[in-house]
Design a protein around this motif. Structure first.
Motif, PDB file in Angstrom:
ATOM      1  N   LYS A 126       0.869  -1.166   0.000  1.00 25.54           N
ATOM      2  CA  LYS A 126       0.000   0.000   0.000  1.00 25.54           C
ATOM      3  C   LYS A 126       0.912   1.222   0.000  1.00 25.54           C
ATOM      4  O   LYS A 126       1.698   1.403   0.926  1.00 25.54           O
ATOM      5  N   SER A 127       0.814   2.035  -1.058  1.00 31.23           N
ATOM      6  CA  SER A 127       1.701   3.179  -1.213  1.00 31.23           C
ATOM      7  C   SER A 127       0.949   4.375  -1.769  1.00 31.23           C
ATOM      8  O   SER A 127      -0.011   4.220  -2.531  1.00 31.23           O
ATOM      9  N   VAL A 146      -2.134   1.607  -4.847  1.00 35.68           N
ATOM     10  CA  VAL A 146      -1.177   2.689  -5.055  1.00 35.68           C
ATOM     11  C   VAL A 146      -1.937   3.905  -5.568  1.00 35.68           C
ATOM     12  O   VAL A 146      -2.758   3.789  -6.487  1.00 35.68           O
ATOM     13  N   PHE A 147      -1.676   5.078  -4.996  1.00 40.63           N
ATOM     14  CA  PHE A 147      -2.368   6.280  -5.460  1.00 40.63           C
ATOM     15  C   PHE A 147      -1.836   6.726  -6.817  1.00 40.63           C
ATOM     16  O   PHE A 147      -2.597   7.051  -7.723  1.00 40.63           O
ATOM     17  N   ASN A 166      -4.490   1.221  -9.039  1.00 40.24           N
ATOM     18  CA  ASN A 166      -3.800   2.504  -9.110  1.00 40.24           C
ATOM     19  C   ASN A 166      -4.797   3.627  -9.310  1.00 40.24           C
ATOM     20  O   ASN A 166      -5.788   3.469 -10.028  1.00 40.24           O
ATOM     21  N   GLY A 167      -4.486   4.777  -8.737  1.00 39.83           N
ATOM     22  CA  GLY A 167      -5.261   5.955  -9.056  1.00 39.83           C
ATOM     23  C   GLY A 167      -4.884   6.466 -10.428  1.00 39.83           C
ATOM     24  O   GLY A 167      -5.701   6.548 -11.341  1.00 39.83           O
ATOM     25  N   MET A 168      -3.604   6.787 -10.601  1.00 43.71           N
ATOM     26  CA  MET A 168      -3.066   7.276 -11.871  1.00 43.71           C
ATOM     27  C   MET A 168      -1.757   6.570 -12.159  1.00 43.71           C
ATOM     28  O   MET A 168      -1.020   6.213 -11.242  1.00 43.71           O
ATOM     29  N   SER A 169      -1.441   6.369 -13.448  1.00 48.08           N
ATOM     30  CA  SER A 169      -0.211   5.680 -13.833  1.00 48.08           C
ATOM     31  C   SER A 169       0.462   6.380 -14.996  1.00 48.08           C
ATOM     32  O   SER A 169      -0.210   6.899 -15.889  1.00 48.08           O
ATOM     33  N   ILE A 180       1.838  -4.301 -17.572  1.00 50.72           N
ATOM     34  CA  ILE A 180       0.393  -4.463 -17.412  1.00 50.72           C
ATOM     35  C   ILE A 180      -0.021  -3.649 -16.187  1.00 50.72           C
ATOM     36  O   ILE A 180       0.567  -3.805 -15.116  1.00 50.72           O
ATOM     37  N   VAL A 181      -1.022  -2.787 -16.352  1.00 52.36           N
ATOM     38  CA  VAL A 181      -1.384  -1.903 -15.253  1.00 52.36           C
ATOM     39  C   VAL A 181      -2.890  -1.671 -15.240  1.00 52.36           C
ATOM     40  O   VAL A 181      -3.547  -1.682 -16.279  1.00 52.36           O
ATOM     41  N   THR A 182      -3.435  -1.491 -14.037  1.00 47.43           N
ATOM     42  CA  THR A 182      -4.826  -1.103 -13.850  1.00 47.43           C
ATOM     43  C   THR A 182      -4.860   0.284 -13.231  1.00 47.43           C
ATOM     44  O   THR A 182      -4.247   0.501 -12.190  1.00 47.43           O
ATOM     45  N   SER A 183      -5.548   1.226 -13.869  1.00 46.23           N
ATOM     46  CA  SER A 183      -5.631   2.596 -13.369  1.00 46.23           C
ATOM     47  C   SER A 183      -7.088   3.049 -13.315  1.00 46.23           C
ATOM     48  O   SER A 183      -7.818   2.890 -14.298  1.00 46.23           O
ATOM     49  N   ILE A 184      -7.484   3.607 -12.187  1.00 40.30           N
ATOM     50  CA  ILE A 184      -8.832   4.138 -12.073  1.00 40.30           C
ATOM     51  C   ILE A 184      -8.972   5.384 -12.937  1.00 40.30           C
ATOM     52  O   ILE A 184      -9.951   5.565 -13.659  1.00 40.30           O
ATOM     53  N   ASP A 185      -7.941   6.241 -12.870  1.00 42.86           N
ATOM     54  CA  ASP A 185      -7.981   7.486 -13.621  1.00 42.86           C
ATOM     55  C   ASP A 185      -7.081   7.392 -14.864  1.00 42.86           C
ATOM     56  O   ASP A 185      -6.965   6.332 -15.450  1.00 42.86           O
TER      57      ASP A 185
END
Length: 227
Positions: A126-127, A146-147, A166-169, A180-185
């Motif tokens: 958690k970061s 992660v934010f 993730n919030g943003m990547s 490979i990444v998952t981002s909300i924003d």
């Protein structure tokens, strides 16, 4: 184990313990064991105030029994090494080389990972801010939350945050690397050479740069179930 008092305890048969040699030079503790036909392990229990670097040779297993507080750690892990670290910290700069396996978990506000030389890194973190840079066949797979993340993959390495929310990547990939990444924003993408980037997001990514041979794919976004 982390403690103001520095101690060391060795556990094993008398015949094996006779082969163990320890020395301290320039603030570096060296522990070695002679050759054994039955390859019996020696357990070493350490309590230290600060820890900056670890280098292993051969079949070694390292585990922190409780959460420890670190700001900077350099690991050079041999192929047969397995390391498990539980860390809580405001900020951690983690450098990992060698071809061993590292498992890291904990609450780390600002986490910076640099992995090289076929290192295998997995974790549950958690970061607030994650910076992860891989190269030379290193593979990083992280779960958790992660934010904001900054991800850079070079020279046939990989970063997998598909199960990390993730919030943003921001993603940069070169040299046949894969991210490979998952981002909300929003996800910012820079794709070069024959790299491959897969992202999950409710929003379309901002493709900042995209080489002709690079692959960028958007997968269906779904909220990750909390474990």
């Amino acid at each position: 184990m982390q403690s103001a008092e520095q101690t060391m305890y060795l556990q094993g048969s008398k015949s094996i313990l006779k082969q163990v040699k320890t020395s301290v030079k320039n603030k570096t503790l060296t522990i070695s064991k002679g050759y054994s036909l039955n390859d019996e392990r020696v357990n070493v229990f350490l309590s230290v105030n600060t820890l900056e670097s670890i280098k292993t040779l051969g079949d070694v297993r390292i585990e922190t029994p409780t959460n420890i507080w670190l700001n900077k750690l350099s690991l050079n892990l041999s192929e047969e090494t397995e390391a498990i670290f539980f860390i809580n910290s405001n900020q951690l700069d983690l450098t990992v080389s060698g071809s061993g396996d590292l498992n890291i978990s904990g609450y780390i506000d600002t986490l910076k990972i640099a992995g090289t030389e076929e290192a295998e890194i997995v974790g549950n973190i958690k970061s607030i801010k994650l910076s992860c840079r891989t190269s030379d066949f290193c593979n990083v797979t992280l779960e958790g939350t992660v934010f904001k993340s900054f991800l850079s993959a070079f020279n046939q390495s990989s970063i997998d945050l598909s199960d990390c929310e993730n919030g943003m990547s921001s993603v940069v990939a070169f040299d046949d690397s894969k991210v490979i990444v998952t981002s909300i924003d929003v996800t910012d993408i820079y794709a070069f050479d024959k790299s491959s980037i897969h992202y999950r997001s409710a929003n379309q990514a901002l493709i900042m740069e995209n080489s002709k041979n690079a692959q960028i794919k958007q997968d269906t976004y779904k909220t990750i179930a909390k474990k």
